[in-house]
Every structure is written in C-alpha cells, then in structure tokens.
Design an enzyme around this catalytic site. Structure first.
Site, mmCIF file in Angstrom:
data_model
loop_
_atom_site.group_PDB
_atom_site.id
_atom_site.type_symbol
_atom_site.label_atom_id
_atom_site.label_comp_id
_atom_site.label_asym_id
_atom_site.label_seq_id
_atom_site.Cartn_x
_atom_site.Cartn_y
_atom_site.Cartn_z
ATOM 1 N N GLY A 1 56.048 29.433 62.828
ATOM 2 C CA GLY A 1 55.404 29.980 64.023
ATOM 3 C C GLY A 1 56.343 30.547 65.066
ATOM 4 O O GLY A 1 56.014 31.516 65.745
ATOM 5 N N GLU B 1 59.747 26.593 70.049
ATOM 6 C CA GLU B 1 58.445 26.365 69.402
ATOM 7 C C GLU B 1 57.464 27.461 69.789
ATOM 8 O O GLU B 1 57.597 28.090 70.830
ATOM 9 C CB GLU B 1 57.870 25.011 69.862
ATOM 10 C CG GLU B 1 57.817 23.952 68.779
ATOM 11 C CD GLU B 1 56.753 24.191 67.700
ATOM 12 O OE1 GLU B 1 56.532 25.353 67.299
ATOM 13 O OE2 GLU B 1 56.170 23.199 67.246
ATOM 14 N N ASP B 2 56.459 27.646 68.949
ATOM 15 C CA ASP B 2 55.434 28.634 69.268
ATOM 16 C C ASP B 2 54.464 28.109 70.317
ATOM 17 O O ASP B 2 54.130 28.793 71.272
ATOM 18 C CB ASP B 2 54.675 29.097 68.005
ATOM 19 C CG ASP B 2 54.110 27.950 67.164
ATOM 20 O OD1 ASP B 2 54.323 26.771 67.505
ATOM 21 O OD2 ASP B 2 53.450 28.238 66.148
ATOM 22 N N ASP C 1 50.990 21.760 71.940
ATOM 23 C CA ASP C 1 49.550 21.469 71.938
ATOM 24 C C ASP C 1 49.371 19.976 72.235
ATOM 25 O O ASP C 1 49.424 19.566 73.395
ATOM 26 C CB ASP C 1 48.984 21.892 70.574
ATOM 27 C CG ASP C 1 47.469 21.775 70.465
ATOM 28 O OD1 ASP C 1 46.788 21.910 71.487
ATOM 29 O OD2 ASP C 1 46.968 21.568 69.344
ATOM 30 N N LYS D 1 49.438 24.383 75.919
ATOM 31 C CA LYS D 1 48.028 24.008 76.161
ATOM 32 C C LYS D 1 48.034 22.616 76.761
ATOM 33 O O LYS D 1 47.803 21.635 76.057
ATOM 34 C CB LYS D 1 47.271 23.933 74.826
ATOM 35 C CG LYS D 1 46.729 25.202 74.266
ATOM 36 C CD LYS D 1 45.822 24.842 73.067
ATOM 37 C CE LYS D 1 45.834 25.898 72.017
ATOM 38 N NZ LYS D 1 45.117 25.498 70.793
ATOM 39 N N PHE E 1 41.881 28.411 70.466
ATOM 40 C CA PHE E 1 42.741 28.544 69.303
ATOM 41 C C PHE E 1 43.257 29.978 69.228
ATOM 42 O O PHE E 1 42.484 30.930 69.177
ATOM 43 C CB PHE E 1 42.007 28.182 68.009
ATOM 44 C CG PHE E 1 42.964 28.017 66.870
ATOM 45 C CD1 PHE E 1 43.671 26.830 66.712
ATOM 46 C CD2 PHE E 1 43.212 29.058 65.991
ATOM 47 C CE1 PHE E 1 44.593 26.677 65.691
ATOM 48 C CE2 PHE E 1 44.133 28.911 64.961
ATOM 49 C CZ PHE E 1 44.819 27.719 64.813
ATOM 50 N N VAL E 2 44.568 30.127 69.272
ATOM 51 C CA VAL E 2 45.156 31.462 69.332
ATOM 52 C C VAL E 2 45.976 31.774 68.080
ATOM 53 O O VAL E 2 46.512 30.878 67.437
ATOM 54 C CB VAL E 2 46.022 31.638 70.598
ATOM 55 C CG1 VAL E 2 45.172 31.642 71.847
ATOM 56 C CG2 VAL E 2 47.105 30.560 70.688
ATOM 57 N N ASP F 1 49.496 31.228 63.475
ATOM 58 C CA ASP F 1 48.615 31.487 62.341
ATOM 59 C C ASP F 1 47.319 30.707 62.393
ATOM 60 O O ASP F 1 47.202 29.687 63.075
ATOM 61 C CB ASP F 1 49.329 31.101 61.045
ATOM 62 C CG ASP F 1 49.426 29.577 60.873
ATOM 63 O OD1 ASP F 1 49.949 28.912 61.792
ATOM 64 O OD2 ASP F 1 48.962 29.053 59.845
ATOM 65 N N ARG G 1 49.752 35.969 61.577
ATOM 66 C CA ARG G 1 51.058 35.806 62.221
ATOM 67 C C ARG G 1 51.637 37.147 62.672
ATOM 68 O O ARG G 1 52.428 37.208 63.603
ATOM 69 C CB ARG G 1 52.063 35.160 61.251
ATOM 70 C CG ARG G 1 51.778 33.712 60.913
ATOM 71 C CD ARG G 1 53.008 33.108 60.253
ATOM 72 N NE ARG G 1 52.724 31.877 59.525
ATOM 73 C CZ ARG G 1 52.689 30.660 60.070
ATOM 74 N NH1 ARG G 1 52.904 30.520 61.360
ATOM 75 N NH2 ARG G 1 52.439 29.616 59.329
HETATM 76 P P1 IMP Z 1 51.309 19.700 68.380
HETATM 77 O O1 IMP Z 1 52.069 18.651 67.630
HETATM 78 O O2 IMP Z 1 49.846 19.403 68.450
HETATM 79 O O3 IMP Z 1 51.885 20.019 69.734
HETATM 80 O O4 IMP Z 1 51.348 20.923 67.415
HETATM 81 C C1 IMP Z 1 51.927 22.093 67.608
HETATM 82 C C2 IMP Z 1 51.664 22.908 66.362
HETATM 83 O O5 IMP Z 1 50.245 23.003 66.100
HETATM 84 C C3 IMP Z 1 52.142 24.297 66.573
HETATM 85 O O6 IMP Z 1 53.482 24.460 66.170
HETATM 86 C C4 IMP Z 1 51.160 25.101 65.739
HETATM 87 O O7 IMP Z 1 51.627 25.184 64.409
HETATM 88 C C5 IMP Z 1 49.883 24.314 65.752
HETATM 89 N N1 IMP Z 1 48.916 24.824 66.762
HETATM 90 C C6 IMP Z 1 48.442 24.193 67.842
HETATM 91 N N2 IMP Z 1 47.590 24.954 68.550
HETATM 92 C C7 IMP Z 1 47.539 26.132 67.896
HETATM 93 C C8 IMP Z 1 46.821 27.375 68.139
HETATM 94 O O8 IMP Z 1 46.062 27.563 69.109
HETATM 95 N N3 IMP Z 1 47.044 28.361 67.229
HETATM 96 C C9 IMP Z 1 47.863 28.230 66.153
HETATM 97 N N4 IMP Z 1 48.547 27.097 65.897
HETATM 98 C C10 IMP Z 1 48.383 26.048 66.745
HETATM 99 MG MG MG Z 2 51.031 26.387 62.449
#
Ligand code: IMP
Ligand code: MG
Length: 174
Positions: free
Chosen positions: A39, A94-95, A98, A126, A147-148, A154, A160
């Site tokens: 990502g 990181e992308d 979340d 987020k 969700f983006v 992706d 992507r």
């Molecule tokens: P976290 O551990 O929940 O913070 O996860 C982060 C990962 O979840 C990111 O690196 C993404 O791969 C995925 N993710 C979370 N939200 C989104 C979204 O809105 N779109 C796409 N991928 C997401």
């Molecule tokens: Mg992902």
C-alpha cells in the site's frame, strides 16, 4: 464506480509539504524510509523525492489475515529489511493508520532494533477507528470512517493504480 475524495493535485501538494517537514526535522542527517508493502509503495516513491536529505529506503511486508477491508489483530512480518537499523533515523511509511494494530506491532518491533530515531509517516489517518493508542508523526490527511482505495490503497488488490484517493461505497456487506 469509486468517487474521488482526495485529488491527485491535493496529494501532490500535501506530500511535498510532508517532505519539507521531514527535511526540516532531520536537517544535516541521513534518513532511512521503510515502506510497508504494498500500500505505501506509491506514497513512498513520491515522498522520497520531496525529501532533500541523504535518504535510503527499503520495504517490509506484513501478513493480513483479516478480510479484504480490515486488518487482523495479529500481525506477522513476512518480509524484513536487509540490514540492521541500529543508530539510524528510521521513518516507517504507511498508507493508512486505521485501527493502529499494524503500526503498534511494527513500532515495537523496530524500536527493539535501537534506531537513533523512529518516526511514522502515514498518508491517511482514520482516527475514529483506533483500537490501539498510536499516533503518526507525519500525517497526510485525516479522513472520516470511509473505505478508500487508490494511490496504493486496495480493495482485494484492486484499485491501487488509481491516481486519486477514492471512496468505495458499493461493496456488499459494508
Ligand atoms: P490497521 O492495523 O487497522 O491500522 O491497518 C492498516 C492497514 O489496513 C492498512 O495498511 C491497509 O492495508 C488496511 N486498510 C485500512 N483501512 C483501509 C481503507 O480504507 N482502504 C484500504 N485499506 C485499508
Ligand atoms: Mg491493504
């Protein structure tokens, strides 16, 4: 069809600002960017070119046992960086931040390697979804709980390559 939330022009402007912030914070020092595959790949490519320092980069990959839309609580490293991080200024790239579970895991793991500094740069944040109390040092955009996809992000590996960040709101089960 996905609808645009953040345009390519807005992304370019903000990534340039983030590069300037990092350049200012580490002036005179080398930095190592570590991107989380896949990502963060496009974001890292653009960010690196906006950093006016001696910058190197590498990539890591983590497993995601969650659904296509959410990471699992348990994170596993499936590809590591090539060399030691001791004494380096490391910026994890990181992308999206979340729930925070992925970056909480990665931060703990990399802190144990004794870098000189360990910072987190995320394109998107987020904050309303956080399960683990973690904040990034450099945030591109705070976004609502949508969700983006696009610019590296992706849905089940698709989208992507979209140049803008878009909201995907026509997914079954959402
Ligand atoms: P976290 O551990 O929940 O913070 O996860 C982060 C990962 O979840 C990111 O690196 C993404 O791969 C995925 N993710 C979370 N939200 C989104 C979204 O809105 N779109 C796409 N991928 C997401
Ligand atoms: Mg992902």
């Amino acid at each position: 069809m996905p609808k645009v939330l953040i345009t390519r022009e807005q992304i370019a402007t903000r990534v340039s600002e983030m590069g300037k912030e990092i350049t200012r914070d580490f002036v005179g020092q080398p930095v190592m960017l570590i991107g989380v595959l896949k990502g963060a790949c496009l974001f890292l490519s653009d960010l690196a070119r906006q950093i006016e320092l001696d910058a190197t980069f590498d990539f890591i990959a983590v497993s995601s046992y969650g659904s296509a839309k959410q990471s699992a609580g348990e994170v596993q490293l499936i590809k590591d960086v090539a060399g030691p991080l001791q004494g380096l200024n490391v910026i994890l790239v990181e992308d999206i931040l979340d729930t925070g579970l992925t970056l909480t895991f990665l931060r703990k793991m990399f802190e144990a390697r004794q870098p000189r500094a360990l910072k987190i740069a995320t394109l998107l944040d987020k904050p309303s979804r956080r399960l683990s109390p973690i904040q990034a040092d450099y945030v591109g955009f705070k976004i609502p709980d949508e969700f983006v996809v696009g610019y590296g992000l992706d849905y089940a590996e698709h989208y992507r390559n979209l140049a803008d960040i878009c909201v995907l709101d026509d997914i079954p089960g959402k």
